[in-house]
Write an enzyme that holds these catalytic residues in place. Structure first.
Site, PDB file in Angstrom:
ATOM      1  N   CYS A   2       0.560  -1.235  -0.016  1.00 49.06           N
ATOM      2  CA  CYS A   2      -0.049   0.032   0.009  1.00 49.06           C
ATOM      3  C   CYS A   2       0.833   1.205   0.029  1.00 49.06           C
ATOM      4  CB  CYS A   2      -0.905  -0.008   1.120  1.00 49.06           C
ATOM      5  SG  CYS A   2      -2.031  -1.216   1.260  1.00 49.06           S
ATOM      6  N   ARG A  27       3.972  -0.049  -4.938  1.00 50.17           N
ATOM      7  CA  ARG A  27       3.776  -0.401  -3.766  1.00 50.17           C
ATOM      8  C   ARG A  27       2.498  -1.454  -3.784  1.00 50.17           C
ATOM      9  NH1 ARG A  27       6.882   1.693   0.187  1.00 50.17           N
ATOM     10  NH2 ARG A  27       5.334   1.012   1.943  1.00 50.17           N
ATOM     11  N   TRP A  74      -3.187  -2.810  -1.727  1.00 50.38           N
ATOM     12  CA  TRP A  74      -2.522  -4.174  -1.843  1.00 50.38           C
ATOM     13  C   TRP A  74      -3.444  -5.099  -1.195  1.00 50.38           C
ATOM     14  CZ3 TRP A  74      -0.248  -8.366   0.475  1.00 50.38           C
ATOM     15  CH2 TRP A  74       0.127  -9.501  -0.676  1.00 50.38           C
ATOM     16  N   ASN A 100      -1.747   1.136   6.042  1.00 57.13           N
ATOM     17  CA  ASN A 100      -1.008   0.212   5.469  1.00 57.13           C
ATOM     18  C   ASN A 100      -1.028  -0.857   6.503  1.00 57.13           C
ATOM     19  OD1 ASN A 100       0.752  -1.198   4.393  1.00 57.13           O
ATOM     20  ND2 ASN A 100       2.294   0.514   4.217  1.00 57.13           N
ATOM     21  N   GLY A 101      -1.046  -1.996   6.237  1.00 57.61           N
ATOM     22  CA  GLY A 101      -0.892  -2.954   7.355  1.00 57.61           C
ATOM     23  C   GLY A 101      -1.935  -3.943   7.676  1.00 57.61           C
ATOM     24  N   GLU A 477      17.686 -16.605  -9.603  1.00 56.00           N
ATOM     25  CA  GLU A 477      17.363 -14.930  -9.876  1.00 56.00           C
ATOM     26  C   GLU A 477      16.692 -14.963 -11.181  1.00 56.00           C
ATOM     27  OE1 GLU A 477      16.455 -12.622  -8.362  1.00 56.00           O
ATOM     28  OE2 GLU A 477      16.638 -10.796  -9.535  1.00 56.00           O
ATOM     29  N   LYS A 481      13.167 -13.712 -12.015  1.00 56.57           N
ATOM     30  CA  LYS A 481      12.639 -12.715 -12.813  1.00 56.57           C
ATOM     31  C   LYS A 481      11.684 -13.140 -13.858  1.00 56.57           C
ATOM     32  CE  LYS A 481      13.796 -10.479 -10.895  1.00 56.57           C
ATOM     33  NZ  LYS A 481      14.113  -9.793  -9.970  1.00 56.57           N
ATOM     34  N   GLU A 484       8.213 -13.539 -12.360  1.00 55.81           N
ATOM     35  CA  GLU A 484       7.333 -12.534 -11.530  1.00 55.81           C
ATOM     36  C   GLU A 484       6.949 -11.671 -12.689  1.00 55.81           C
ATOM     37  OE1 GLU A 484       9.885 -10.883  -7.809  1.00 55.81           O
ATOM     38  OE2 GLU A 484      10.937 -10.799  -9.529  1.00 55.81           O
ATOM     39  N   HIS A 500      19.150 -35.515 -10.748  1.00 54.75           N
ATOM     40  CA  HIS A 500      18.341 -36.036  -9.487  1.00 54.75           C
ATOM     41  C   HIS A 500      16.577 -35.948  -9.431  1.00 54.75           C
ATOM     42  CE1 HIS A 500      22.095 -37.475  -7.760  1.00 54.75           C
ATOM     43  NE2 HIS A 500      22.716 -36.291  -8.207  1.00 54.75           N
ATOM     44  N   LYS A 599       5.964  -4.133  -4.363  1.00 54.40           N
ATOM     45  CA  LYS A 599       7.434  -3.874  -4.303  1.00 54.40           C
ATOM     46  C   LYS A 599       7.956  -4.328  -2.682  1.00 54.40           C
ATOM     47  CE  LYS A 599      11.557  -2.193  -5.657  1.00 54.40           C
ATOM     48  NZ  LYS A 599      12.120  -3.043  -6.624  1.00 54.40           N
TER      49      LYS A 599
END
Ligand code: HGA
Length: 604
Positions: A2, A27, A74, A100-101, A477, A481, A484, A500, A599
């Site tokens: 948020c 955010r 969010w 926010n939270g 990574e 990427k 995402e 394996h 983010k």
């Protein structure tokens, strides 16, 4: 998570709020809203969807007023619908807030408030606070917010306004908030980029702070109303650094900023003559017997790279797991353990909580952080800043590279201080580190080739990424990427582990990205490529410039410049960032704001 903005002053509040929200949209972005104090009282406009939906809704609505609050959401509690979007108001509309939270005890509070006659319009946890403030209000909003906050449990950054007051009351515990100081006007935001067009003088609120912000000034107390002194600081991020600068996406801009980001992470810290690095840390590496890396997501892969380097160059046993696991595994910690917490934002709640756990158990602490003044920087003994500048694209790129460089600095310093890395070897590494900005610049020139590879493979359903030793985190990574921002399923494995299990996935439809740069395990990696080929898999190799051999084995080869094998991840991850970017663009994805992500993850 948020985005929160607030404004009180002489400008048209909606303009400042929308501008700020645009800069914070990274955010969280499933809904957005503003509340403005107008001569007719508080007016709220909010919409589910992206910020553009709110901007559309605001066209033709005259919201005149010089005080207001704004929010991008969010969702955690309640679907992203119009009623659940913030701001939330009391039934009489005289009090409005953004949050926010998470208020963990909201259900019991909501039941009690309903029993006392309050009507609710949303399913959010946030709305309970508006009703609580209303109950506490006896003419003093600052006091009412403090009293209401005494009743909630959990994490929050809140901003509350009242039709009868020319002020914003803001408070934080866990979730970040920063006040921007102007002349005859003041600002509030979750993060610095929202403030940069107006001011660089800011006050970072601390946990438990409550602030009353008027156009003339700022008053800060604790939850009990006792004044607290918080220093104003000048931030050195420029507005240009927080804008797109001609690139179609923040992510692409940030990928291209990496050469100078490396300059600023490494700059002034490399002491070639001495064969050492200057880190300005009081911590004595000789007193550390074990390192425990604490991080999440991309930062955790930087931490895994750190583990390989700390073990190779400084011979310190280093444990690595993600922060959300570390915290609950009852780790073995003593006074000779160094908890190494890595976070771009310095606000990642899982990392903060894991760090607190390490501290409770007696660990020494070091933070590797980008955002100055963030929560993490206040909770560790020492901070190593990565100096990557503001990173807006949700998928991290330049912060990752800067974290890798920071790990290299740390490992050299520790190796030298502990007497296990000799001066000559260290000088060699430092000379190589100096070249990195230029080498990354060279990799960026490969973009047309990478776009061509993306064109060929962007329809694939799955990708596999393989790497060994220091290139294992690069594989992780690269896969992250791609997941995402393109939503293509991608898995990463240490290449030796492929046989394996994951080898069962390989057929002619599976592109396999292999980190095959020169180093002690090069030959073994070639064998892994043969194993992929034998099963029809398509190999996209990241290889060292001049390696002709690999052309015979791989369908595609993307060359990166020759560099010390331990530093190869710093040049090798760049083509993987570009590959993910080009594929996402071809698939029409929202590169800077991929679905479901935010983010800075400030909820557990
Ligand atoms: N719990 C609130 C705020 C969510 C949030 O902070 N996300 O980062 C809601 O669901 O609206």
């Amino acid at each position: 998570m948020c985005g929160i903005v607030g404004y009180v002053g002489f400008r048209k509040a909606t303009d400042v709020l929308l501008d700020g929200l645009r800069r914070l949209e990274y955010r969280g972005y499933d809904s957005a809203g503003v509340a403005v104090r107008t001569p007719e009282g508080l007016r709220v406009v909010k919409r589910s969807g992206k910020l553009s939906a709110l901007e559309e809704a605001l066209k033709g609505v005259e919201l005149s007023g010089n005080l207001g609050i704004g929010h991008t959401r969010w969702a955690t509690h309640g679907a992203p619908t119009d009623p659940n979007a913030h701001p939330h108001a009391t039934e009489d509309g005289r009090i409005t807030l953004i949050h926010n939270g998470i208020f963990e005890n909201y259900l019991e509070l909501k039941e009690a408030l309903k029993a006392r006659g309050h009507g609710f319009r949303s399913e959010t946890d946030s709305e309970v606070l508006a009703h609580l403030v209303e109950e506490k209000y006896r003419g003093d909003l600052f006091l009412a917010v403090r009293e209401a906050l005494e009743e909630v449990r959990g994490a929050y950054a809140v901003a509350v306004i009242h039709a009868g007051h020319e002020e914003i009351v803001a408070a934080r515990t866990v979730s970040p908030l920063v006040i921007g100081l102007g002349e005859g006007e003041n600002f509030l935001a979750s993060d610095v980029p929202a403030l940069l067009p107006y001011t660089r003088r800011v006050i970072f609120l601390h946990d438990g702070d409550v602030a009353r912000i008027t156009r003339e000034g700022v008053e800060i107390t604790d939850l009990q109303g006792r004044p607290v002194a918080r220093e104003a600081v000048e931030v050195d991020w420029t507005l240009e650094a927080a804008e797109k600068g001609g690139f179609p996406h923040y992510m692409l801009k940030e990928i291209h900023e990496q050469p100078w980001v490396l300059e600023s992470t490494l700059g002034g810290r490399l002491l070639e003559e001495e064969g050492d690095v200057a880190l300005d840390l009081a911590l004595d590496p000789k007193e550390v017997e074990r390192v425990q890396v604490i991080a999440c997501g991309t930062a955790s892969y930087a931490g895994l790279y750190g583990k390989y380097l700390l073990e190779a160059l400084a011979r310190i046993p280093t444990e690595w797991d993600v922060a959300s696991e570390y915290r609950y595994r009852d780790p073995l910690v003593d006074g000779k353990t160094l908890a190494l917490a890595i976070s771009q934002s310095g606000e990642t709640i899982d990392t903060l909580e894991a760090l607190r756990e390490a501290r409770r158990k007696g660990a020494r602490t070091l933070g590797v952080v980008n955002a100055k003044g963030s929560s993490l920087t206040r909770e560790v003994e020492e901070v190593l800043y990565i100096h990557a500048g503001p990173e807006i694209g949700v998928a991290s790129t330049k912060a990752y590279l800067a974290m890798l460089a920071a790990m290299a600095l740390l490992a050299v310093r520790f190796g030298r201080a502990r007497g296990v890395l000799d001066r000559e070897a260290s000088r060699g590494l430092i000379r190589e580190m100096r070249k990195l900005p230029r080498l990354v610049e060279e990799v960026l020139e490969k973009r047309p080739l990478i776009a061509h590879v993306a064109e060929k493979y962007h329809q694939a359903q799955d990708f596999l990424f393989l790497g060994r030793h220091v290139q294992t985190p690069t594989a992780y990574e690269g896969a992250l990427k791609l997941k995402e921002i393109s939503y293509i399923h991608a898995e990463a494995y240490p290449a030796g582990e492929m046989k394996h299990g994951p080898i069962a996935l390989i057929d002619e439809h599976l592109p396999v990205v292999v980190l095959a740069t020169q180093g002690p395990l090069y030959e073994k990696t070639l064998s892994n490529i043969q194993e992929v080929r034998a099963r029809g898999g398509k190999v996209i190799a990241i290889a060292t410039e001049g390696d002709e051999e690999i052309r015979k084995l791989a369908q595609e080869v993307i060359y990166v410049p020759q560099v010390h094998p331990l530093l190869a991840p710093i040049v090798s991850v760049v083509p993987l960032q570009l590959l993910a970017y080009e594929i996402a663009v071809l698939l029409g994805r929202d590169v800077d704001q991929p679905r479901n992500l935010a983010k800075s993850v400030t909820v557990e």
